[in-house]
Design an enzyme around this catalytic site. Structure first.
Site, PDB file in Angstrom:
ATOM      1  N   LYS A  97       7.636  26.400  34.358  1.00  0.00           N
ATOM      2  CA  LYS A  97       7.172  27.106  33.158  1.00  0.00           C
ATOM      3  C   LYS A  97       5.713  27.542  33.319  1.00  0.00           C
ATOM      4  O   LYS A  97       5.362  28.690  33.057  1.00  0.00           O
ATOM      5  CB  LYS A  97       7.323  26.185  31.942  1.00  0.00           C
ATOM      6  CG  LYS A  97       7.001  26.868  30.628  1.00  0.00           C
ATOM      7  CD  LYS A  97       6.975  25.879  29.470  1.00  0.00           C
ATOM      8  CE  LYS A  97       8.322  25.354  29.107  1.00  0.00           C
ATOM      9  NZ  LYS A  97       8.805  25.754  27.807  1.00  0.00           N
ATOM     10  N   ARG A 115       3.945  21.456  25.779  1.00  0.00           N
ATOM     11  CA  ARG A 115       5.329  21.415  26.284  1.00  0.00           C
ATOM     12  C   ARG A 115       5.356  20.915  27.715  1.00  0.00           C
ATOM     13  O   ARG A 115       4.455  21.201  28.499  1.00  0.00           O
ATOM     14  CB  ARG A 115       5.938  22.821  26.316  1.00  0.00           C
ATOM     15  CG  ARG A 115       6.094  23.478  24.986  1.00  0.00           C
ATOM     16  CD  ARG A 115       6.541  24.925  25.251  1.00  0.00           C
ATOM     17  NE  ARG A 115       6.247  25.779  24.127  1.00  0.00           N
ATOM     18  CZ  ARG A 115       7.130  26.114  23.199  1.00  0.00           C
ATOM     19  NH1 ARG A 115       8.361  25.676  23.270  1.00  0.00           N
ATOM     20  NH2 ARG A 115       6.791  26.901  22.202  1.00  0.00           N
ATOM     21  N   GLY A 145      15.549  21.024  27.621  1.00  0.00           N
ATOM     22  CA  GLY A 145      15.713  20.095  26.507  1.00  0.00           C
ATOM     23  C   GLY A 145      15.619  18.626  26.881  1.00  0.00           C
ATOM     24  O   GLY A 145      15.819  17.767  26.045  1.00  0.00           O
ATOM     25  N   MET A 178      12.964  16.955  28.145  1.00  0.00           N
ATOM     26  CA  MET A 178      11.697  16.275  27.843  1.00  0.00           C
ATOM     27  C   MET A 178      11.151  16.796  26.521  1.00  0.00           C
ATOM     28  O   MET A 178      11.788  17.602  25.859  1.00  0.00           O
ATOM     29  CB  MET A 178      10.732  16.500  28.990  1.00  0.00           C
ATOM     30  CG  MET A 178      11.118  15.683  30.204  1.00  0.00           C
ATOM     31  SD  MET A 178      10.062  15.989  31.585  1.00  0.00           S
ATOM     32  CE  MET A 178      10.502  17.630  32.033  1.00  0.00           C
ATOM     33  N   ARG A 220      12.217  32.368  32.821  1.00  0.00           N
ATOM     34  CA  ARG A 220      12.692  31.567  33.961  1.00  0.00           C
ATOM     35  C   ARG A 220      13.979  32.204  34.462  1.00  0.00           C
ATOM     36  O   ARG A 220      14.597  32.992  33.725  1.00  0.00           O
ATOM     37  CB  ARG A 220      12.933  30.113  33.569  1.00  0.00           C
ATOM     38  CG  ARG A 220      13.943  29.965  32.471  1.00  0.00           C
ATOM     39  CD  ARG A 220      14.072  28.538  32.019  1.00  0.00           C
ATOM     40  NE  ARG A 220      14.839  28.491  30.785  1.00  0.00           N
ATOM     41  CZ  ARG A 220      14.897  27.450  29.988  1.00  0.00           C
ATOM     42  NH1 ARG A 220      14.236  26.371  30.266  1.00  0.00           N
ATOM     43  NH2 ARG A 220      15.624  27.475  28.907  1.00  0.00           N
ATOM     44  N   HIS A 273      22.120  24.371  22.924  1.00  0.00           N
ATOM     45  CA  HIS A 273      22.072  23.313  23.942  1.00  0.00           C
ATOM     46  C   HIS A 273      23.413  23.174  24.646  1.00  0.00           C
ATOM     47  O   HIS A 273      23.509  23.150  25.869  1.00  0.00           O
ATOM     48  CB  HIS A 273      21.673  22.000  23.260  1.00  0.00           C
ATOM     49  CG  HIS A 273      21.666  20.838  24.197  1.00  0.00           C
ATOM     50  ND1 HIS A 273      22.759  20.028  24.367  1.00  0.00           N
ATOM     51  CD2 HIS A 273      20.729  20.393  25.050  1.00  0.00           C
ATOM     52  CE1 HIS A 273      22.466  19.119  25.270  1.00  0.00           C
ATOM     53  NE2 HIS A 273      21.241  19.311  25.690  1.00  0.00           N
ATOM     54  N   SER A 292      35.123  17.545  68.988  1.00  0.00           N
ATOM     55  CA  SER A 292      35.108  17.689  67.533  1.00  0.00           C
ATOM     56  C   SER A 292      34.658  16.351  66.950  1.00  0.00           C
ATOM     57  O   SER A 292      35.313  15.329  67.155  1.00  0.00           O
ATOM     58  CB  SER A 292      36.505  18.053  67.029  1.00  0.00           C
ATOM     59  OG  SER A 292      36.472  18.131  65.630  1.00  0.00           O
ATOM     60  N   CYS A 329      34.551  17.821  62.172  1.00  0.00           N
ATOM     61  CA  CYS A 329      35.710  17.910  61.287  1.00  0.00           C
ATOM     62  C   CYS A 329      35.788  16.735  60.308  1.00  0.00           C
ATOM     63  O   CYS A 329      36.745  16.611  59.568  1.00  0.00           O
ATOM     64  CB  CYS A 329      37.008  18.041  62.075  1.00  0.00           C
ATOM     65  SG  CYS A 329      37.381  16.577  63.035  1.00  0.00           S
ATOM     66  N   TYR A 349      31.066  25.090  64.995  1.00  0.00           N
ATOM     67  CA  TYR A 349      31.809  25.221  63.741  1.00  0.00           C
ATOM     68  C   TYR A 349      31.798  23.931  62.939  1.00  0.00           C
ATOM     69  O   TYR A 349      31.531  22.842  63.470  1.00  0.00           O
ATOM     70  CB  TYR A 349      33.269  25.634  64.016  1.00  0.00           C
ATOM     71  CG  TYR A 349      34.109  24.572  64.683  1.00  0.00           C
ATOM     72  CD1 TYR A 349      34.794  23.624  63.924  1.00  0.00           C
ATOM     73  CD2 TYR A 349      34.223  24.509  66.067  1.00  0.00           C
ATOM     74  CE1 TYR A 349      35.560  22.639  64.527  1.00  0.00           C
ATOM     75  CE2 TYR A 349      34.992  23.534  66.682  1.00  0.00           C
ATOM     76  CZ  TYR A 349      35.654  22.597  65.912  1.00  0.00           C
ATOM     77  OH  TYR A 349      36.405  21.614  66.493  1.00  0.00           O
TER      78      TYR A 349
HETATM   79  C1  PEP Z   1      36.960  11.527  61.114  1.00  0.00           C
HETATM   80  O1  PEP Z   1      37.037  10.348  61.437  1.00  0.00           O
HETATM   81  O2  PEP Z   1      35.897  12.070  60.784  1.00  0.00           O
HETATM   82  C2  PEP Z   1      38.168  12.353  61.067  1.00  0.00           C
HETATM   83  C3  PEP Z   1      38.089  13.636  60.836  1.00  0.00           C
HETATM   84  O3  PEP Z   1      39.346  11.726  61.234  1.00  0.00           O
HETATM   85  P1  PEP Z   1      40.088  10.882  60.075  1.00  0.00           P
HETATM   86  O4  PEP Z   1      39.316  11.105  58.813  1.00  0.00           O
HETATM   87  O5  PEP Z   1      41.463  11.380  60.034  1.00  0.00           O
HETATM   88  O6  PEP Z   1      39.957   9.494  60.601  1.00  0.00           O
END
Ligand code: PEP
Ligand code: MG
Length: 878
Positions: A22, A91, A100, A102, A335, A453, A761, A828, A848
């Site tokens: 503010k 304020r 709202g 504080m 804001r 609010h 992975s 993953c 990825y």
């Molecule tokens: C993991 O362990 O991160 C994974 C992807 O395998 P799971 O969760 O199936 O053990």
């Protein structure tokens, strides 16, 4: 000497950390010439200093405040304790918006003398007295911590005594009497007379605002929005302007765009002859801002121009508070406006089309935590046709909600903890209701506008809300609500649609929404900016289809054990697990093969040529063993064994620590025929799809839980043999064989493992479990405590533990890539869908992240924003 106090003319919008949102914006607006009432900001550093000095304002800060007051007095030609008298508002203003949460004090500077001076200069004693009684009430409750109901009941008694319907009818005599009674309460509750020195009032008010940083509702809000406790709040002291100085005065709140749909229209509300809090508190129902044009054209034009200027200046939609004091127009605050996720996307695209932002700016501006609002449910269209519309209120926050009604925050919270679907029904909400709002699926209020609010907070939470539904007659003591002819009691069902404002009787089923063209467009911009690719964790053709809709570029993890949870399949997999002989196991596997092949075909069809990374069986055995007596008996029948024989096998297979037991590659090496069958099903499915359709699927086969290079080298040979036997001509190309890295040892010997892997992975779920030694299944109990006691900042199963697990990942990548320079690397574990973790992975040499379908949009945007932050960081280093 450190500067703790800044005049508005000294600051700018870059100084947010010091001046709060503010304060920084008030300074910026002053710089660009907008009509902002003058004032000064006491910094967040002063707040922390106040806490450090045992909750007191030290001499240095006090002197700087005194100096700023003198400067303000001379700038506006008014005086604290003089004539004309200077009144100020005090304020809070934190770095992150906490609407709202504080405290605020208005009309500060009034005392028994200045109220007379004010009465004379405004020629309305009644107005001056009304300001004074409001001030005593606010000061009494915020600074002196006297419960508000003391003042409210005196006000009600006075109105009743003189038979007045509203506060506006209070006359001079009534107000004088009320002020006397208010002061008596102050004396009774605190043992001291009401403070008459404006300077002392100011110090005490500043301290109260600092203190309010640590009130319960502010703490809950911070927790909910991940705002650190340490940042503190700034305090803004600003000359008062009055929207309640008669019919040529007024006050209002506008958004520069419609915050629900994103449409480019000035959207908001105002009240003539009212003070700021009246509009947002929902006590009087305000008028739509368009009607201001008829009442005060000049002020309306100034509002339109200021809105346009502010929006372009900030390159973002603004939420603006304005006041008109006897025809003079002022801006009190601007804001970035809170908006629904759909509105955020539309606004970002419109800004790019209008040349206000580029694509990078548009993607950077989106609020990651809001993205999954887009996946909000709506009512099932067919069911809706049959439903009765009971009433219509304002469509305050989109989505649909159905639930049992509760009339106060505490009951809502309790009902939710008992597992009920809750709908909070209130006259109007206030910040005290926040926990109840969190516990509810939706919020319905009888009073209050689109900026009330309830509306603002619900929109921020992504919660469905209908506000200002005046047809509700709530009887709080009887715990009932009458809507037309219907009387509903606590626990009855209602359904509300926050996109249309409609209220329906009974329960209506909800379904998830479809993503629109704006979403697709902005997500495609995000993808072009990202370095990381986002894949899906999907185990069925249905999930594969969903992940395509959400924009996954392939499947990064298909957990094959999840394919066996359904119906008869669980029996077959139990048969396989419990088989006592190789022949028995092979017979069970022969039954599983067709399911697997068909599922893989379904997944390949959905994903077409995109990569599908299939992980061979990794079942923690306890998830599959028969548990109940009936299940045991069923198994006994299937395997032609006695009940006690089955019980014995189940006992033999029961592991003390199944997460570290016969899982993953250990199972594959113990019973190679399982992985052999799965590899056969994968390759056959891919070949059949290729023969039936015009595209070539891209299967990848992944070995789980590897910690030792021999585990991988042996299983790789097994899988590769199946592939070359079924596809000798390499119709599928080179099918990649990779490994999960999810055991700490695998990180330590990653260079050896890389030798046999086409990709890594990271299974960060198991890696977290094993690196920290916290059980994935049981850690919830102590992680909450650990967070409270700040042993942990966050749950490491949600947010990657950068220092520990993150370092293991970094080390494994370095070692792996040293051995195989182009090695493909992904993540993953669940962290692949967590924005903060994605930002971390973006700093590593990772290709990825893979996450469950509903987290894909967030991950895509997080990947883009992480890349943009990285770019900004790199360019700041040059
Ligand atoms: C993991 O362990 O991160 C994974 C992807 O395998 P799971 O969760 O199936 O053990
Ligand atoms: Mg795992």
């Amino acid at each position: 000497m450190k500067q703790y106090v800044y005049n508005f003319s000294e600051g700018n919008k870059q100084m947010r950390n010091l001046l709060g949102g503010k304060g920084a914006n008030l300074a910026e607006m002053t710089q660009i010439g907008l009509p902002v009432p003058p004032g000064f900001t006491i910094t967040t550093e002063a707040c922390n200093q106040y806490f450090g000095d045992n909750n007191s304002i030290n001499e240095t800060i006090r002197e700087q405040i005194d100096k700023a007051v003198v400067q303000l007095e001379s700038l506006v030609n008014k005086q604290f304790d003089g004539s004309p008298c200077l009144l100020v508002s005090v304020r809070s203003g934190a770095v992150f918006s906490m609407p709202g949460m504080m405290d605020t004090i208005l009309n500060l500077g009034l005392n028994d003398e200045s109220v007379e001076i004010m009465g004379e200069s405004t020629q309305s004693m009644c107005f001056a007295l009304d300001c004074y009684r409001r001030f005593i009430q606010m000061y009494g409750s915020v600074v002196l911590e006297i419960p508000m109901y003391h003042f409210e009941s005196l006000l009600e008694d006075c109105k009743e005594k003189y038979q007045l319907k509203s506060d506006q009818e209070l006359q001079e005599g009534h107000l004088t009497e009320l002020i006397k009674n208010y002061k008596k309460i102050v004396l009774k509750e605190t043992g001291s007379e009401f403070e008459q020195s404006p300077k002392n009032q100011l110090y005490a008010a500043i301290e109260a605002v600092f203190r309010s940083w640590n009130n319960e509702r502010a703490k809950i809000y911070r927790q909910l929005n991940n705002i650190p406790d340490e940042v503190g709040t700034a305090v803004n002291v600003q000359m008062m302007v009055f929207g309640n100085m008669g019919d040529s005065s007024g006050t209002g709140v506008v958004f520069t765009r419609n915050p629900s749909s994103g449409e480019k229209v000035l959207f908001g509300e105002f009240l003539m002859n009212a003070q700021g809090e009246d509009v947002v508190a929902g006590i009087r129902t305000p008028k739509p801002v368009g009607e201001l044009e008829q009442i005060d054209k000049a002020a309306y034009d100034q509002l339109v121009n200021s809105a346009e200027l502010l929006e372009t200046h900030y390159s973002d939609m603004q939420d603006i508070e304005f006041t008109i004091e006897t025809g003079s127009f002022y801006i009190l605050q601007t804001r970035n406006g809170k908006r629904s996720a759909a509105a955020a996307i539309k606004i970002a695209i419109d800004f790019v089309e209008a040349g206000i932002l580029d694509q990078e700016g548009a993607v950077a501006q989106l609020d990651l935590s809001q993205i999954d609002q887009l996946l909000h449910p709506v009512f099932d269209h067919d069911k809706l046709q049959a439903a009765d519309v009971l009433a219509t209120g304002l469509p305050a926050s989109p989505g649909a909600a159905t639930g049992q009604i509760f009339f106060d925050a505490r009951s809502a919270e309790k009902a939710n903890s008992e597992g009920l679907e809750v709908l909070l029904v209130r006259m109007e909400t206030s910040p005290e209701d926040i926990q109840g709002m969190i516990s509810s699926r939706g919020i319905l209020t009888a009073r209050g506008g689109m900026t009330s609010h309830a509306a603002v907070v619900a929109r921020g939470m992504g919660k469905c809300c209908v506000s200002g539904c005046s047809a509700l007659e709530i009887n709080e003591s009887a715990r009932t609500v009458r809507i037309g002819d219907q009387v509903l009691k606590e626990g009855d069902y209602l359904s509300i649609d926050g996109s249309t404002g409609k209220v329906y009787l009974d329960k209506i089923e909800t379904i998830s929404t479809n993503l629109n063209a704006d979403f697709t467009k902005i997500m495609s911009w995000a993808d072009t900016l990202s370095r990381l690719t986002v894949l899906a964790n999907a185990d069925t053709p249905h999930d594969a289809q969903k992940s395509i809709e959400f924009g996954a570029r392939g499947i990064g993890l298909c957990r094959t054990e999840h394919m066996f949870f359904d119906g008869n399949r669980i029996m077959d997999i139990r048969e396989m697990i419990m088989a006592k002989t190789d022949t028995g196991r092979k017979a069970a596997l022969a039954k599983l093969y067709p399911y697997q092949k068909e599922d893989f075909k379904g997944i390949f069809k959905a994903m077409r040529t995109l990569p599908v990374n299939i992980r061979l069986l990794d079942p923690p055995l306890h998830e599959f063993l028969p548990k109940s007596k009936t299940e045991m008996q069923e198994m006994a029948d299937v395997l032609s064994l006695t009940y006690s024989e089955i019980e014995k096998v189940a006992e033999e297979l029961t592991e003390v620590n199944p997460m570290m037991g016969l899982r993953g590659c250990r199972l594959g090496l113990t019973y190679p025929e399982i992985y052999e069958m799965q590899s056969r099903a994968i390759i056959t499915a891919a070949l059949e799809v290729q023969a039936e359709y015009e595209f070539t699927p891209t299967p990848e086969i992944m070995i789980p839980l590897v910690g030792n290079e021999v585990e991988l080298s042996e299983l790789r040979v097994l899988v590769a043999d199946v592939i070359s036997a079924l596809d000798p001509e390499k119709k599928l190309g080179n099918v990649k064989i990779g490994t999960m890295i999810e055991v700490p040892r695998a990180c330590m010997v990653a260079e050896k493992i890389a030798h046999h892997a086409d990709y890594f992975s990271f299974g960060t779920n198991d890696l977290t479990q094993m690196a920290l030694g916290y059980s994935r299944d049981d850690a919830g109990t102590f992680i909450r405590k650990y967070k409270e006691r700040k042993v942990l900042e966050a749950d490491p199963f949600q947010k990657i533990d950068r220092e520990g697990v993150g370092e293991l990942v970094r080390m494994a990548i370095d070692k792996g890539k040293k051995q195989v320079p182009g090695l493909k690397v992904g993540v993953c574990g669940e962290h692949g869908g967590d924005a903060d973790s994605v930002a971390f992975f973006n700093t590593l040499d990772i290709d990825y992240v893979s996450c469950s379908p509903f987290r894909i949009p967030t991950a895509r945007l997080a990947a883009a924003q992480a890349a943009l932050s990285q770019k900004a960081l790199d360019s700041s280093k040059i």
